[in-house]
Every structure is written in C-alpha cells, then in structure tokens.
Write an enzyme that holds these catalytic residues in place. Structure first.
Site, PDB file in Angstrom:
ATOM      1  N   GLU A 127      33.406 -14.583  63.798  1.00  0.00           N
ATOM      2  CA  GLU A 127      33.654 -13.590  62.745  1.00  0.00           C
ATOM      3  C   GLU A 127      32.340 -13.120  62.127  1.00  0.00           C
ATOM      4  O   GLU A 127      32.203 -11.974  61.759  1.00  0.00           O
ATOM      5  CB  GLU A 127      34.579 -14.169  61.664  1.00  0.00           C
ATOM      6  N   ARG A 168      33.034 -28.151  61.436  1.00  0.00           N
ATOM      7  CA  ARG A 168      34.143 -28.625  60.600  1.00  0.00           C
ATOM      8  C   ARG A 168      35.312 -29.108  61.454  1.00  0.00           C
ATOM      9  O   ARG A 168      36.097 -29.952  61.018  1.00  0.00           O
ATOM     10  CB  ARG A 168      34.589 -27.534  59.615  1.00  0.00           C
TER      11      ARG A 168
HETATM   12  P1  AMP Z   1      36.208 -17.322  65.286  1.00  0.00           P
HETATM   13  O1  AMP Z   1      35.401 -17.654  66.497  1.00  0.00           O
HETATM   14  O2  AMP Z   1      35.932 -15.972  64.761  1.00  0.00           O
HETATM   15  O3  AMP Z   1      37.681 -17.599  65.512  1.00  0.00           O
HETATM   16  O4  AMP Z   1      35.710 -18.296  64.145  1.00  0.00           O
HETATM   17  C1  AMP Z   1      36.171 -19.611  64.088  1.00  0.00           C
HETATM   18  C2  AMP Z   1      35.073 -20.576  63.739  1.00  0.00           C
HETATM   19  O5  AMP Z   1      34.211 -20.087  62.724  1.00  0.00           O
HETATM   20  C3  AMP Z   1      35.654 -21.857  63.226  1.00  0.00           C
HETATM   21  O6  AMP Z   1      34.888 -22.919  63.755  1.00  0.00           O
HETATM   22  C4  AMP Z   1      35.521 -21.766  61.729  1.00  0.00           C
HETATM   23  O7  AMP Z   1      35.022 -22.970  61.194  1.00  0.00           O
HETATM   24  C5  AMP Z   1      34.532 -20.651  61.466  1.00  0.00           C
HETATM   25  N1  AMP Z   1      35.096 -19.549  60.659  1.00  0.00           N
HETATM   26  C6  AMP Z   1      35.201 -18.254  61.023  1.00  0.00           C
HETATM   27  N2  AMP Z   1      35.709 -17.505  60.055  1.00  0.00           N
HETATM   28  C7  AMP Z   1      35.946 -18.355  59.028  1.00  0.00           C
HETATM   29  C8  AMP Z   1      36.487 -18.183  57.730  1.00  0.00           C
HETATM   30  N3  AMP Z   1      36.879 -16.994  57.274  1.00  0.00           N
HETATM   31  N4  AMP Z   1      36.608 -19.281  56.947  1.00  0.00           N
HETATM   32  C9  AMP Z   1      36.220 -20.497  57.393  1.00  0.00           C
HETATM   33  N5  AMP Z   1      35.701 -20.716  58.609  1.00  0.00           N
HETATM   34  C10 AMP Z   1      35.561 -19.662  59.427  1.00  0.00           C
END
Ligand code: AMP
Length: 172
Positions: free
Chosen positions: A95, A58
C-alpha cells in the site's frame, strides 16, 4: 469481545491517504491477544496443516502465537537481506511502497501444506509475493488468514485462488 476497540486507526500514516491499523494495543492486552489468537485458530483446528508462514514483521507476532496454539512450526518470510542462508525471492508492491520478500529455500518442502498469516490484508501485494514464494518451493497453500482486511483495497483479488480468512473487515 470487540477487537476493533483494540485497534487504533491512524489516518495519513506512514503517508497521506493511508489509514494505518495499529494493532499494538490489541497485542499489549493479554485478554484481547489471547482472544484474537483463539479466534484465528478456530477454522484450522481440524485442518491438515504442516506449517505456518508468518510475514515480516507484525505478521510474526500473530503467526508464532497461532503456530503454538495449533501445535505447528513456523517459517518466516522476510524483507530483503535479513535471512542468512540461501533464499528464493519475489518483488512486490504494497500500500505504501515497493519491496522484495525472501524465504529460506529449505523452509518449505514440496507438497507441504501451508497456512499463511499476516496482520493486515491491504492491496494484497505482500500476500501475493508470499504466495509466489511458497508456490516456487512446491508448497501447497491451504489458505491465508489475517487479523484485519481493508476491503476498499481489494487485496483478495490478488490471492483469489486460495481460501481467505479474516477476523475483522474494514471499509478502509
Ligand atoms: P499489502 O501488501 O498492501 O496488502 O500490505 C500488507 C502489509 O503491509 C501487511 O504486512 C501490513 O502489516 C502492512 N500494511 C499495509 N497497509 C496497512 C495498513 N493500512 N495498516 C496496517 N498495516 C498495513
């Protein structure tokens, strides 16, 4: 314009405990998409940036529009196995899972100034891995920018050595 009204919160998706921020309604609406890109561009109008990096998947949607707006090119960081030429890679956790990110080894030149773009900052694992890739290639990160950050997941901590911008901030 309140961009929050264009982002849908999907509780417990893709797994229990995750509050997924669905940005597709924002992208589908010309006005909110344009507004978001204009707002994202504002802090960087007079900054020396050589290249934007967009994060799979995205992140690409925002990063390419932002690059166009700022008259810049875009390089892409992808999940494992998607890039056809020689890459460098880094493991990371996000996440809701673990993964490997890659970038073409010639996508960033030494000392190039880089702005990293993604849709959501959650735990910061993805951004951290992207940071590592850019650092490995000798790029100079001038900042990270996100449409939204999820405060409770404390992603900022992982990339705290660089300026961080986000349009929207959610508690979770
Ligand atoms: P993180 O590595 O945990 O910061 O996750 C960020 C990546 O995962 C980004 O590329 C987001 O598109 C996706 N992502 C993680 N958590 C979410 C969430 N709660 N809502 C939307 N996208 C998320």
């Amino acid at each position: 314009m309140d961009l929050r009204t264009k982002i849908k919160n999907i509780p417990n998706w893709p797994k229990k405990g995750v509050n997924f921020k669905d940005i597709t309604p924002l992208l589908e609406n010309a006005k909110s998409f344009q507004y978001a890109i204009n707002q994202l561009a504002k802090p960087f109008k007079n900054k020396e940036i050589d290249k934007i990096i967009g994060i799979d998947a995205r992140g690409f949607l925002l990063a390419s529009a932002l690059a166009y707006k700022l008259n810049l090119g875009i390089a892409i960081v992808r999940k494992q196995g998607k890039l056809p030429r020689k890459t460098v890679s880094t493991n990371y956790s996000l996440e809701y899972g673990k993964n490997l990110l890659e970038i073409h080894q010639d996508a960033v030149k030494a000392k190039e100034t880089i702005l990293i773009v993604d849709d959501v900052l959650a735990t910061g694992g993805t951004s951290w891995a992207t940071m590592k890739l850019v650092e490995k290639l000798g790029g100079k990160i001038i900042g990270f920018t996100f449409l939204a950050e999820l405060k409770n997941l404390k992603g900022r901590k992982k990339i705290k050595n660089y300026p961080i911008y986000s349009l929207l901030s959610y508690e979770k």
